[in-house]
Design an enzyme around this catalytic site. Sequence first.
Site, mmCIF file in Angstrom:
data_model
loop_
_atom_site.group_PDB
_atom_site.id
_atom_site.type_symbol
_atom_site.label_atom_id
_atom_site.label_comp_id
_atom_site.label_asym_id
_atom_site.label_seq_id
_atom_site.Cartn_x
_atom_site.Cartn_y
_atom_site.Cartn_z
ATOM 1 N N CYS A 19 -4.154 -3.172 -3.257
ATOM 2 C CA CYS A 19 -3.115 -3.200 -2.169
ATOM 3 C C CYS A 19 -1.719 -2.800 -2.626
ATOM 4 C CB CYS A 19 -3.016 -4.498 -1.797
ATOM 5 S SG CYS A 19 -2.936 -5.795 -2.911
ATOM 6 N N HIS A 75 -1.533 -10.278 -3.625
ATOM 7 C CA HIS A 75 -1.645 -9.435 -2.348
ATOM 8 C C HIS A 75 -0.416 -8.689 -2.428
ATOM 9 C CE1 HIS A 75 -3.044 -7.734 1.202
ATOM 10 N NE2 HIS A 75 -2.248 -8.533 1.986
ATOM 11 N N ASP A 92 0.885 -4.955 7.038
ATOM 12 C CA ASP A 92 -0.127 -5.503 6.102
ATOM 13 C C ASP A 92 -1.335 -4.685 6.336
ATOM 14 O OD1 ASP A 92 -2.100 -6.503 4.519
ATOM 15 O OD2 ASP A 92 -1.250 -8.829 5.207
#
Length: 219
Positions: A19, A75, A92
């Site tokens: 990520c 994250h 996201d």
Amino acid sequence: MATPTTIDASHFHHTPFYCEENVYLLCKKLCDDGVANSEGSDLFVVFISNQKKQIPLWNQKASNRADGAVLWDYHVICIQINQGGDQPLVWDLDSSLPFPSPLASYVSETIRPSFQLFSDYDRLFRIVHAPIFLSCFASDRRHMKGSDGHWIEEPPPHEPIVAQDGTEHNLNEYFNISGSDGIADVKASSVKDAVFTQKHGVVIKENQLEELFSHISLH
């Protein structure tokens, strides 16, 4: 700068479990495409984690549950402020929510602050100004290799990201987040200054996220 209501997330590079690199490339593309300011001054990279490396988030594509819940070790997302007075937007790439989503709805649907959690699962947020992140961040992906040297998850096809000063790896400096790093008052002028100048940004608690960005938006 106007932003479309929704954008097809498939237009952006996405490698599962990487990520931080996904968001790095996302910021660059938002700038290149004119969705964000050319230098990314309206973008912020946000690392979410805690000391236990256990953070629950909902509405995640990687989940097999109906509610989309996933327990990540960390994250990374991007938050974009809007000088026109509209509320900040959350980008996201791992979320099943609209892309991008307004910050308030992202908080209620993904972070779910009303959901009572044990303290081990408290979410902490490291907020880093995108122009700083894009010049300082580096990852040689060592965290994704097992003790036998093999990949735990297949890496992205592009070359590892190297910082402008030649640093090859500092990902741990961003995702290692402790409650002791947190700030008490997000309205203090020193906090706003730190967000825009510090390599590692500032660390806040989940109940401070919307307040900080309402304050930052006045910059």
